[in-house]
Design a protein around this motif. Structure first.
Motif, PDB file in Angstrom:
ATOM      1  N   MET A  97       0.631  -0.982   0.164  1.00 37.47           N
ATOM      2  CA  MET A  97       0.099   0.083   0.121  1.00 37.47           C
ATOM      3  C   MET A  97       0.697   1.097   0.147  1.00 37.47           C
ATOM      4  N   GLY A  98       0.598   2.197  -0.787  1.00 39.90           N
ATOM      5  CA  GLY A  98       1.365   3.326  -0.978  1.00 39.90           C
ATOM      6  C   GLY A  98       0.965   4.292   0.309  1.00 39.90           C
ATOM      7  N   THR A  99       1.909   5.112   0.575  1.00 38.34           N
ATOM      8  CA  THR A  99       1.806   6.225   1.685  1.00 38.34           C
ATOM      9  C   THR A  99       2.543   7.362   0.982  1.00 38.34           C
ATOM     10  N   GLY A 100       2.020   8.515   2.060  1.00 40.80           N
ATOM     11  CA  GLY A 100       2.565  10.015   1.580  1.00 40.80           C
ATOM     12  C   GLY A 100       1.914  10.361   0.118  1.00 40.80           C
ATOM     13  N   GLU A 101       2.895  10.720  -0.930  1.00 44.46           N
ATOM     14  CA  GLU A 101       2.536  11.241  -2.092  1.00 44.46           C
ATOM     15  C   GLU A 101       1.527  10.044  -2.821  1.00 44.46           C
ATOM     16  N   TYR A 102       1.762   8.751  -2.447  1.00 48.25           N
ATOM     17  CA  TYR A 102       1.051   7.589  -3.228  1.00 48.25           C
ATOM     18  C   TYR A 102      -0.009   6.999  -2.359  1.00 48.25           C
ATOM     19  N   GLU A 103      -0.413   7.862  -1.378  1.00 44.28           N
ATOM     20  CA  GLU A 103      -1.603   7.192  -0.639  1.00 44.28           C
ATOM     21  C   GLU A 103      -2.828   6.807  -1.370  1.00 44.28           C
ATOM     22  N   ASP A 104      -3.348   5.729  -1.040  1.00 47.87           N
ATOM     23  CA  ASP A 104      -4.325   5.384  -1.877  1.00 47.87           C
ATOM     24  C   ASP A 104      -3.992   4.357  -3.241  1.00 47.87           C
ATOM     25  N   PHE A 105      -2.795   4.498  -3.189  1.00 44.32           N
ATOM     26  CA  PHE A 105      -2.367   3.370  -4.440  1.00 44.32           C
ATOM     27  C   PHE A 105      -2.167   1.843  -3.836  1.00 44.32           C
ATOM     28  N   LEU A 106      -2.447   1.020  -4.494  1.00 46.85           N
ATOM     29  CA  LEU A 106      -2.480  -0.494  -4.073  1.00 46.85           C
ATOM     30  C   LEU A 106      -1.678  -0.932  -5.060  1.00 46.85           C
ATOM     31  N   PHE A 107      -0.349  -1.968  -4.740  1.00 45.21           N
ATOM     32  CA  PHE A 107      -0.089  -2.760  -5.947  1.00 45.21           C
ATOM     33  C   PHE A 107      -0.048  -4.032  -5.256  1.00 45.21           C
ATOM     34  N   SER A 108      -0.248  -5.082  -6.260  1.00 47.98           N
ATOM     35  CA  SER A 108      -0.456  -6.374  -5.794  1.00 47.98           C
ATOM     36  C   SER A 108       0.016  -7.429  -6.953  1.00 47.98           C
ATOM     37  N   VAL A 109       0.261  -8.399  -6.406  1.00 54.58           N
ATOM     38  CA  VAL A 109       0.633  -9.503  -7.264  1.00 54.58           C
ATOM     39  C   VAL A 109      -0.071 -10.817  -6.758  1.00 54.58           C
ATOM     40  N   ALA A 110      -0.885 -11.525  -7.672  1.00 52.50           N
ATOM     41  CA  ALA A 110      -1.752 -12.760  -7.448  1.00 52.50           C
ATOM     42  C   ALA A 110      -1.652 -13.852  -7.950  1.00 52.50           C
ATOM     43  N   ARG A 111      -1.420 -15.249  -7.579  1.00 52.09           N
ATOM     44  CA  ARG A 111      -1.271 -16.339  -8.217  1.00 52.09           C
ATOM     45  C   ARG A 111      -2.254 -17.337  -7.930  1.00 52.09           C
ATOM     46  N   GLU A 112      -2.823 -18.133  -9.018  1.00 51.05           N
ATOM     47  CA  GLU A 112      -3.772 -19.003  -8.692  1.00 51.05           C
ATOM     48  C   GLU A 112      -3.384 -20.354  -9.514  1.00 51.05           C
ATOM     49  N   GLU A 113      -3.560 -21.482  -9.052  1.00 48.42           N
ATOM     50  CA  GLU A 113      -3.186 -22.641 -10.049  1.00 48.42           C
ATOM     51  C   GLU A 113      -4.367 -23.121 -10.568  1.00 48.42           C
ATOM     52  N   ASN A 114      -4.193 -24.222 -11.273  1.00 44.91           N
ATOM     53  CA  ASN A 114      -5.232 -24.801 -12.165  1.00 44.91           C
ATOM     54  C   ASN A 114      -6.050 -23.524 -13.097  1.00 44.91           C
ATOM     55  N   ALA A 115      -5.186 -22.870 -13.675  1.00 44.15           N
ATOM     56  CA  ALA A 115      -5.721 -22.169 -14.749  1.00 44.15           C
ATOM     57  C   ALA A 115      -5.848 -22.645 -16.278  1.00 44.15           C
TER      58      ALA A 115
END
Length: 211
Positions: A97-115
């Motif tokens: 989660m971003g803070t300061g200048e980047y407040e309300d920014f969210l960076f994520s990486v998600a992985r799922e099997e059986n694609a």
């Protein structure tokens, strides 16, 4: 005659030995050059990942980046401004989660099997991205990867979702029965013009090598 033959044999051996030495020296030299090129490429790559350069309303901005810890099942590395605080790290999900200048920014990486196959996963991604928030209609736009060669090299499909409450950029990679989705969410209404910044963060991700 015997002395002549012996001389010819010795001369041939010396010539062959000299050629062999020259070949070995050339091979060693080529290996040293190749190793130096790899080292230089790695150093250049690291330097490139140390900063992010982007534009906001025509103004050029530059930020130093750090590489927080992330599970190798998700990515070999991600690069984010120091204002991003890691909130969740496990084998299947990473969030910062971003803070300061980047407040309300969210960076994520998600992985799922059986694609499933790529076409089906794209359908699911578009369907999920189209979920409506209250009375705000979601607008989903596919990013033309032909205009973004680095993204094209890394991902199968990239979209921008205008959610009404903010914008979200999502990148999909399907490989060997696994689906990885990297996303940047911008919920700060004053920062919706940071689309290039979001795409740059997607470019900086080093995905796992195919198994």
């Amino acid at each position: 005659m015997g002395k002549l033959l012996t001389g010819l044999v010795l001369s041939s051996a010396l010539i062959l030995g000299a050629c062999s030495n020259d070949a070995n020296e050339a091979t060693n030299a080529n290996q040293e050059v190749a190793a130096e090129e790899v080292k230089e490429n790695n150093e250049t790559k690291q330097q490139d990942n140390d900063v992010i350069v982007f534009e906001v309303d025509g103004e050029k901005k530059e930020e130093k980046l750090e590489s927080p810890y992330i599970k190798g099942t998700l990515a070999e590395a991600v690069y984010l401004p120091k204002e991003f605080d890691t909130k969740n790290v496990n084998d299947n999900k990473f969030e910062a989660m971003g803070t300061g200048e980047y407040e309300d920014f969210l960076f994520s990486v998600a992985r799922e099997e059986n694609a499933k196959d790529l076409e089906f996963e794209i359908f699911v991604m578009k369907r999920n991205a189209s979920i409506q928030f209250g009375d705000k209609k979601t607008v989903v736009t596919e990013i033309d990867l032909e205009k973004h060669p680095v993204l094209k090299e890394k991902y199968d499909y990239v979209i921008k979702s205008e959610l009404g409450i903010g914008n979200k950029f999502s990148a999909l990679k399907v490989n060997n029965g696994e689906r990885i989705v990297v996303s940047v969410m911008i919920k700060n209404q004053d920062k919706l013009n940071y689309g290039e910044f979001a795409l740059e963060l997607l470019r900086k991700v080093e995905l796992p090598e195919p198994a």
